[in-house]
Design a protein around this motif. Structure first.
Motif, PDB file in Angstrom:
ATOM      1  N   PHE A 161       1.776  11.889   2.297  1.00  0.00           N
ATOM      2  CA  PHE A 161       1.047  11.145   3.137  1.00  0.00           C
ATOM      3  C   PHE A 161       0.259  10.488   2.327  1.00  0.00           C
ATOM      4  O   PHE A 161      -0.096   9.226   2.530  1.00  0.00           O
ATOM      5  N   TYR A 162      -0.470  11.163   1.435  1.00  0.00           N
ATOM      6  CA  TYR A 162      -1.806  10.718   0.498  1.00  0.00           C
ATOM      7  C   TYR A 162      -1.165   9.706  -0.222  1.00  0.00           C
ATOM      8  O   TYR A 162      -1.758   8.359  -0.494  1.00  0.00           O
ATOM      9  N   ARG A 163       0.263   9.756  -0.618  1.00  0.00           N
ATOM     10  CA  ARG A 163       0.865   8.802  -1.614  1.00  0.00           C
ATOM     11  C   ARG A 163       1.152   7.625  -0.853  1.00  0.00           C
ATOM     12  O   ARG A 163       0.822   6.475  -1.571  1.00  0.00           O
ATOM     13  N   LEU A 164       1.635   7.716   0.377  1.00  0.00           N
ATOM     14  CA  LEU A 164       1.918   6.352   1.232  1.00  0.00           C
ATOM     15  C   LEU A 164       0.710   5.754   1.243  1.00  0.00           C
ATOM     16  O   LEU A 164       0.526   4.413   1.389  1.00  0.00           O
ATOM     17  N   LEU A 165      -0.532   6.535   1.675  1.00  0.00           N
ATOM     18  CA  LEU A 165      -1.795   5.840   1.924  1.00  0.00           C
ATOM     19  C   LEU A 165      -2.299   5.047   0.825  1.00  0.00           C
ATOM     20  O   LEU A 165      -2.921   3.997   0.673  1.00  0.00           O
ATOM     21  N   ARG A 166      -2.058   5.878  -0.424  1.00  0.00           N
ATOM     22  CA  ARG A 166      -2.490   5.082  -1.661  1.00  0.00           C
ATOM     23  C   ARG A 166      -2.018   3.775  -1.838  1.00  0.00           C
ATOM     24  O   ARG A 166      -2.779   2.769  -2.272  1.00  0.00           O
ATOM     25  N   ARG A 167      -0.766   3.568  -1.387  1.00  0.00           N
ATOM     26  CA  ARG A 167      -0.252   2.322  -1.560  1.00  0.00           C
ATOM     27  C   ARG A 167      -0.403   1.242  -0.602  1.00  0.00           C
ATOM     28  O   ARG A 167      -0.380   0.077  -0.995  1.00  0.00           O
ATOM     29  N   ARG A 168      -1.469   1.672   0.490  1.00  0.00           N
ATOM     30  CA  ARG A 168      -1.741   0.686   1.507  1.00  0.00           C
ATOM     31  C   ARG A 168      -3.153   0.371   0.933  1.00  0.00           C
ATOM     32  O   ARG A 168      -3.886  -0.514   1.806  1.00  0.00           O
ATOM     33  N   LEU A 169      -3.943   0.900  -0.015  1.00  0.00           N
ATOM     34  CA  LEU A 169      -5.110   0.661  -0.262  1.00  0.00           C
ATOM     35  C   LEU A 169      -5.280  -0.485  -1.492  1.00  0.00           C
ATOM     36  O   LEU A 169      -4.231  -0.277  -2.336  1.00  0.00           O
ATOM     37  N   SER A 170      -6.209  -1.332  -1.577  1.00  0.00           N
ATOM     38  CA  SER A 170      -6.487  -1.898  -2.563  1.00  0.00           C
ATOM     39  C   SER A 170      -6.680  -1.277  -3.859  1.00  0.00           C
ATOM     40  O   SER A 170      -6.908   0.076  -3.814  1.00  0.00           O
ATOM     41  N   ALA A 171      -6.744  -1.969  -4.992  1.00  0.00           N
ATOM     42  CA  ALA A 171      -6.805  -1.363  -6.401  1.00  0.00           C
ATOM     43  C   ALA A 171      -8.131  -0.433  -6.498  1.00  0.00           C
ATOM     44  O   ALA A 171      -8.197   0.637  -6.970  1.00  0.00           O
TER      45      ALA A 171
END
Length: 529
Positions: free
Chosen positions: A408-418
């Protein structure tokens, strides 16, 4: 020359059964066999639906009162099916299948009907759950297991044309499908668990009444009297189900109840006492206005402070709007709130006295509300955010554990800006220390993590985990005016843990093993069981 077995001295073959041998000569002409077959097959469908509904109610009550949905549903299903097996075996000892079937329906109507009411009452008065819940479950399972064998025997005795046992099973399985679909879609959103149990108790009693009438020349006044008394009892309790439920709630929560209802997902209760308002979901307190600032300020403002940008903010959970209220202090361009239960959001948006608690945050034009499963929404969406605030329930079961996993954290990281920042509530480092540090370690697979905790009287010492991209400073800079609790000094002190609850090594939480719920349960059990 003799033929067959008789020629070898064996006993002659059994004569073909007389399908009406249990009826008198006068009854044979009057008995409507076709109507009886239709009634009994219809009864099979009804009792199958009712039996599974009792099982689902028991599992829901168990999860509501005892927590850990996965474990409780597993226990209830296993105990219920095992009891059904014993009941099916025991049905062979019932001499008269018609009388046995009617009496089983009366028993199911009473025991299954009042099981939820009795369990809630026992929990509210003496704190007991296991005995009334599992005692009723075993009894319902035993009686439910008798139903199909007894019905099959009755159908065979009345000479049902081309009777086949698998036809009865097919109708039984169809009933299971009807129950499994109707429980979450129709029953839970429209009936309390107490009312649902009593309503299906009346269905069992209606089946018993119809069978009594159909076989009225075979069954006596004792069965009719027992049925009448049971029907009056269950119907009377159903008529007063709402005030009975309110009385039980009053004992459970002690404070004045200003709202209590079961949504499609959970029991939602709001209480008030001396100006303090509390929200309970499935019996667990979510906030108390006396100390909610100690939780929400520490959840929201550290992440908002350290984030380089705050234009687009994502909040997962937090349908009460308190986290939204704190985010709006930073004047973002857009806030997206993803919460599974629309009933909670509607309650704290549309009711003026409750909306005032979040400063009408859920009515703000910058807010977009999404009702969806957070894991699915994160995986399938494309929008990017500057800050993600995870105001999620504790990871007490596998479904919630997903939202604290590496995947889940990996998926969430992709939804955050740099330069995106994330924060999550992480449970109590005092009561579930291993679980708290497992959350922090799991987040470290994607971010640099700062763990911290603050004392919230309603919860005890409560912890959070702040994740930032490598190289980004995690000390507080600017804070909005008017905060009640959080200061840079308080945040620095919150990062200090004593040796008893300090950082711990161990595994991370993955979907493949779900180590987190086990650690969570072990910690809380050590303190409170």
């Amino acid at each position: 020359m003799s033929t067959g077995g008789e020629g070898r001295g064996d006993s002659p073959p059994d004569p073909p059964p007389n399908p009406t041998e249990f009826l008198s000569r006068e009854e044979e002409g009057a008995f409507d066999r076709r109507g009886a077959v239709l009634w009994l097959l219809s009864a099979t469908l009804v009792v199958s639906v009712a039996g599974l509904i009792y099982e689902l109610i028991a599992a829901t009550v168990s999860a509501y009162l005892l927590g850990d949905t996965i474990r409780q549903f597993s226990f209830v299903i296993g105990i219920f099916l095992a009891s059904m097996g014993v009941g099916a075996w025991a049905s062979r000892f019932v001499v008269d299948p018609v009388a046995g079937f009617v009496r089983a329906q009366v028993g199911l109507g009473v025991i299954g009907g009042v099981a939820a009411l009795a369990t809630f009452f026992a929990y509210a008065t003496v704190g007991a759950v296991a005995l009334p819940l599992y005692g009723a479950l075993v009894a319902v399972g035993l009686l439910s297991g008798m139903e199909i064998p007894l019905l099959a025997r009755v159908l065979k005795e009345i000479g049902a044309a081309r009777f086949r046992f698998e036809n009865v099973l097919s109708v039984d399985y169809l009933g299971a499908l009807v129950a499994s679909l109707s429980f979450p879609v129709l029953i839970v959103p429209n009936l309390s668990l107490i009312s649902a149990g009593l309503a299906f108790g009346l269905l069992n009693l209606a089946v018993a009444g119809g069978t009594l009438w159909l076989f009225r020349d075979r069954l006596g006044w004792a069965d009719r009297g027992a049925w009448g008394g049971a029907f009056a009892l269950v119907a009377g309790l159903l008529a007063f189900a709402v005030p009975l439920g309110a009385a039980i709630d009053a004992r459970l929560y002690e404070d004045e109840i200003v709202y209590s209802d079961r949504s499609a997902h959970q029991q939602v209760t709001v209480t008030r006492h001396r100006g303090r308002t509390r929200l309970y979901l499935d019996g667990a307190v979510q906030f108390d206005t006396a100390d909610e600032a100690r939780y929400h300020e520490f959840l929201v403002h550290p992440a908002m402070s350290v984030a380089p940008r705050r234009a687009r903010v994502l909040i997962l959970g937090g349908g009460d709007g308190m986290a939204v209220r704190e985010v709006l202090r930073w004047d973002p361009e857009e806030v997206v709130l993803v919460d599974l239960d629309p009933a909670v959001v509607a309650l704290f948006r549309d009711r003026d006295d409750l909306s005032a608690l979040n400063g009408d945050a859920l009515r703000d034009g910058r807010l977009r509300i999404v009702h969806a499963d957070a894991f699915t929404w994160i995986r399938e969406g494309e929008d990017a955010f500057d800050v993600a605030i995870l105001d999620l329930p504790d990871p007490r079961n596998l479904s919630l554990s997903r939202l604290y996993s590496v995947e889940f954290y990996r998926l969430l990281r992709r939804r955050l800006s740099a330069q995106g920042v994330v924060v999550t509530q992480a449970g109590s480092p005092m009561f579930a220390s291993d679980a708290f540090w497992m959350v922090a370690r799991t987040m470290e697979t994607e971010w640099d993590v700062t763990a911290y905790a603050n004392y919230v009287p309603s919860f005890g010492l409560w912890g959070f985990a702040l994740g930032v991209p490598p190289g980004l400073r995690s000390d507080l800079r600017d804070l909005p005016e008017g905060l009640d609790v959080l200061t840079p000094e308080a945040f620095a002190a919150a990062q200090v843990f004593d040796a008893q609850i300090g950082p711990r090594d161990g595994p991370v939480n993955r979907l493949s093993d779900h180590a987190l719920p086990r650690a969570y349960e072990a910690g809380w059990s050590e303190w409170f069981e």
